[in-house]
Design a protein around this motif. Sequence first.
Motif, PDB file in Angstrom:
ATOM      1  N   TRP A  43     -13.666  -5.296 -13.369  1.00 51.19           N
ATOM      2  CA  TRP A  43     -12.812  -5.523 -14.538  1.00 51.19           C
ATOM      3  C   TRP A  43     -12.794  -7.009 -14.885  1.00 51.19           C
ATOM      4  O   TRP A  43     -12.586  -7.851 -14.004  1.00 51.19           O
ATOM      5  N   SER A  44     -13.001  -7.312 -16.171  1.00 56.51           N
ATOM      6  CA  SER A  44     -13.016  -8.708 -16.625  1.00 56.51           C
ATOM      7  C   SER A  44     -12.141  -8.862 -17.861  1.00 56.51           C
ATOM      8  O   SER A  44     -12.247  -8.062 -18.799  1.00 56.51           O
ATOM      9  N   ARG A  50     -13.457 -14.400 -29.222  1.00 53.39           N
ATOM     10  CA  ARG A  50     -14.063 -15.635 -28.706  1.00 53.39           C
ATOM     11  C   ARG A  50     -15.549 -15.400 -28.449  1.00 53.39           C
ATOM     12  O   ARG A  50     -15.936 -14.829 -27.430  1.00 53.39           O
ATOM     13  N   ARG A  51     -16.373 -15.830 -29.406  1.00 55.12           N
ATOM     14  CA  ARG A  51     -17.804 -15.516 -29.346  1.00 55.12           C
ATOM     15  C   ARG A  51     -18.457 -16.035 -28.076  1.00 55.12           C
ATOM     16  O   ARG A  51     -19.273 -15.345 -27.452  1.00 55.12           O
ATOM     17  N   GLU A  52     -18.120 -17.249 -27.664  1.00 58.64           N
ATOM     18  CA  GLU A  52     -18.742 -17.829 -26.480  1.00 58.64           C
ATOM     19  C   GLU A  52     -18.424 -17.005 -25.233  1.00 58.64           C
ATOM     20  O   GLU A  52     -19.288 -16.793 -24.373  1.00 58.64           O
ATOM     21  N   ASP A  53     -17.184 -16.531 -25.127  1.00 57.16           N
ATOM     22  CA  ASP A  53     -16.793 -15.739 -23.958  1.00 57.16           C
ATOM     23  C   ASP A  53     -17.522 -14.402 -23.926  1.00 57.16           C
ATOM     24  O   ASP A  53     -17.945 -13.928 -22.860  1.00 57.16           O
ATOM     25  N   VAL A  54     -17.657 -13.786 -25.086  1.00 52.79           N
ATOM     26  CA  VAL A  54     -18.379 -12.509 -25.165  1.00 52.79           C
ATOM     27  C   VAL A  54     -19.833 -12.703 -24.738  1.00 52.79           C
ATOM     28  O   VAL A  54     -20.376 -11.936 -23.928  1.00 52.79           O
ATOM     29  N   GLY A  55     -20.468 -13.737 -25.265  1.00 51.19           N
ATOM     30  CA  GLY A  55     -21.856 -14.005 -24.923  1.00 51.19           C
ATOM     31  C   GLY A  55     -22.053 -14.304 -23.450  1.00 51.19           C
ATOM     32  O   GLY A  55     -23.019 -13.844 -22.829  1.00 51.19           O
ATOM     33  N   ALA A  56     -21.120 -15.065 -22.876  1.00 54.42           N
ATOM     34  CA  ALA A  56     -21.235 -15.423 -21.469  1.00 54.42           C
ATOM     35  C   ALA A  56     -21.099 -14.198 -20.576  1.00 54.42           C
ATOM     36  O   ALA A  56     -21.860 -14.017 -19.609  1.00 54.42           O
ATOM     37  N   LEU A  57     -20.141 -13.323 -20.875  1.00 56.82           N
ATOM     38  CA  LEU A  57     -19.918 -12.150 -20.024  1.00 56.82           C
ATOM     39  C   LEU A  57     -21.099 -11.185 -20.094  1.00 56.82           C
ATOM     40  O   LEU A  57     -21.604 -10.726 -19.070  1.00 56.82           O
ATOM     41  N   ILE A  58     -21.550 -10.883 -21.313  1.00 58.66           N
ATOM     42  CA  ILE A  58     -22.667  -9.937 -21.459  1.00 58.66           C
ATOM     43  C   ILE A  58     -23.950 -10.553 -20.918  1.00 58.66           C
ATOM     44  O   ILE A  58     -24.763  -9.870 -20.280  1.00 58.66           O
ATOM     45  N   GLY A  59     -24.124 -11.847 -21.120  1.00 68.56           N
ATOM     46  CA  GLY A  59     -25.304 -12.511 -20.584  1.00 68.56           C
ATOM     47  C   GLY A  59     -25.337 -12.509 -19.071  1.00 68.56           C
ATOM     48  O   GLY A  59     -26.405 -12.406 -18.451  1.00 68.56           O
ATOM     49  N   ALA A  60     -24.171 -12.614 -18.431  1.00 74.06           N
ATOM     50  CA  ALA A  60     -24.115 -12.630 -16.967  1.00 74.06           C
ATOM     51  C   ALA A  60     -24.314 -11.235 -16.383  1.00 74.06           C
ATOM     52  O   ALA A  60     -25.032 -11.061 -15.390  1.00 74.06           O
ATOM     53  N   PHE A  61     -23.685 -10.212 -16.986  1.00 74.93           N
ATOM     54  CA  PHE A  61     -23.774  -8.852 -16.448  1.00 74.93           C
ATOM     55  C   PHE A  61     -25.079  -8.168 -16.829  1.00 74.93           C
ATOM     56  O   PHE A  61     -25.598  -7.346 -16.074  1.00 74.93           O
ATOM     57  N   THR A  79     -11.107  -6.544 -34.847  1.00 75.49           N
ATOM     58  CA  THR A  79     -11.837  -5.343 -35.247  1.00 75.49           C
ATOM     59  C   THR A  79     -13.185  -5.668 -35.890  1.00 75.49           C
ATOM     60  O   THR A  79     -14.199  -5.043 -35.559  1.00 75.49           O
ATOM     61  N   ALA A  80     -13.214  -6.640 -36.780  1.00 81.72           N
ATOM     62  CA  ALA A  80     -14.439  -6.934 -37.526  1.00 81.72           C
ATOM     63  C   ALA A  80     -15.260  -8.044 -36.869  1.00 81.72           C
ATOM     64  O   ALA A  80     -16.426  -7.845 -36.521  1.00 81.72           O
ATOM     65  N   VAL A  81     -14.654  -9.212 -36.694  1.00 80.87           N
ATOM     66  CA  VAL A  81     -15.392 -10.340 -36.111  1.00 80.87           C
ATOM     67  C   VAL A  81     -15.742 -10.043 -34.653  1.00 80.87           C
ATOM     68  O   VAL A  81     -16.838 -10.365 -34.184  1.00 80.87           O
ATOM     69  N   GLY A  82     -14.805  -9.412 -33.933  1.00 80.98           N
ATOM     70  CA  GLY A  82     -15.086  -9.060 -32.544  1.00 80.98           C
ATOM     71  C   GLY A  82     -16.300  -8.162 -32.414  1.00 80.98           C
ATOM     72  O   GLY A  82     -17.121  -8.323 -31.500  1.00 80.98           O
ATOM     73  N   ALA A  83     -16.439  -7.202 -33.312  1.00 82.28           N
ATOM     74  CA  ALA A  83     -17.610  -6.319 -33.286  1.00 82.28           C
ATOM     75  C   ALA A  83     -18.895  -7.097 -33.506  1.00 82.28           C
ATOM     76  O   ALA A  83     -19.919  -6.838 -32.858  1.00 82.28           O
ATOM     77  N   ALA A  84     -18.859  -8.064 -34.422  1.00 85.68           N
ATOM     78  CA  ALA A  84     -20.031  -8.901 -34.661  1.00 85.68           C
ATOM     79  C   ALA A  84     -20.365  -9.735 -33.426  1.00 85.68           C
ATOM     80  O   ALA A  84     -21.541  -9.893 -33.066  1.00 85.68           O
ATOM     81  N   ALA A  89     -24.084 -10.751 -28.901  1.00 79.95           N
ATOM     82  CA  ALA A  89     -24.315 -10.922 -27.467  1.00 79.95           C
ATOM     83  C   ALA A  89     -25.279  -9.879 -26.923  1.00 79.95           C
ATOM     84  O   ALA A  89     -26.152 -10.186 -26.106  1.00 79.95           O
ATOM     85  N   VAL A  90     -25.130  -8.628 -27.359  1.00 80.77           N
ATOM     86  CA  VAL A  90     -26.035  -7.571 -26.899  1.00 80.77           C
ATOM     87  C   VAL A  90     -27.452  -7.844 -27.398  1.00 80.77           C
ATOM     88  O   VAL A  90     -28.425  -7.676 -26.655  1.00 80.77           O
ATOM     89  N   SER A  91     -27.580  -8.291 -28.637  1.00 79.61           N
ATOM     90  CA  SER A  91     -28.905  -8.600 -29.179  1.00 79.61           C
ATOM     91  C   SER A  91     -29.571  -9.719 -28.389  1.00 79.61           C
ATOM     92  O   SER A  91     -30.787  -9.681 -28.142  1.00 79.61           O
TER      93      SER A  91
END
Length: 272
Positions: A43-44, A50-61, A79-84, A89-91
């Motif tokens: 659990w994280s 927070r785009r940087e945090d999303v990218g860091a977590l998905i990039g690490a896992f 809802t909107a920006v978070g989805a982007a 990050a997934v891309s």
Amino acid sequence: MRFLIVGGSGLLGGELVRRCSAAGHEVAATYLTRPGETAGVEWSPLDVRRREDVGALIGAFRPEAVVNAAYRQADWTTTAVGAANVALAVSAAGGRLVHVSSDAVFSGAAIRYDETCVPDPITPYGAAKAAAETAVTAIAPTAVIARTSLIIGDGGSPHEALVHSLATGRERGVLFTDDVRCPVHVADLATALLELAASGHHGVHHVAGADAVSRYELGLLIARRDGLDVDRLPSGRRADSGVPGPLDVRLECGTTRRRLRTELRGARRFLR
């Protein structure tokens, strides 16, 4: 598979986490305020704004598949920006993305909407969900966008809680007789989303229940299942209430049903 469930502590997210774990997948999940209760899950905390945090977590896992079930009805940014942010990050990291959307993207003017229909939202939440779909499609064209309807569980959903509050007099209000949706059981929805994540499908899919019922009829079904006094459930019409929002929105799921092994039961069946 390595799964990441974004928004894993909610009703749908929690079901996704449990089913991933039970199937033997390696699973991690995010939460905003408190972690879920499923053991053996990484659990994280994550604020998808927070785009940087999303990218860091998905990039690490580096998950093989991400299911994004995070949203906040009154918060456009989540809802909107978070989805982007999740799609970006997934891309960047690679892997599959399943983005959970809603029938709120439709106005109800057409009543029946299949997977080819273009959003025409009339509420801020619907507009945020439609914007999220646009962003995900542009950023991650191989993603699945899964539109769903009212999510019902075995007592844990907001609509079930409302029915109990109205039937016991703890809350005042009405259940609308002219507000029609295609409710889905959370277990069916979670199973379908995980099946889509493991498939090669992409684009818009409608993942809703087989029955179109009003919120009032849905309330009666829940009350009867739970042994409540159905005569205490108040009814009314949204059209007379001044409460904004679409009336009759029915997701046609034919294309999706032909692709899935998962059965999407109707409310009249799963609430018997």
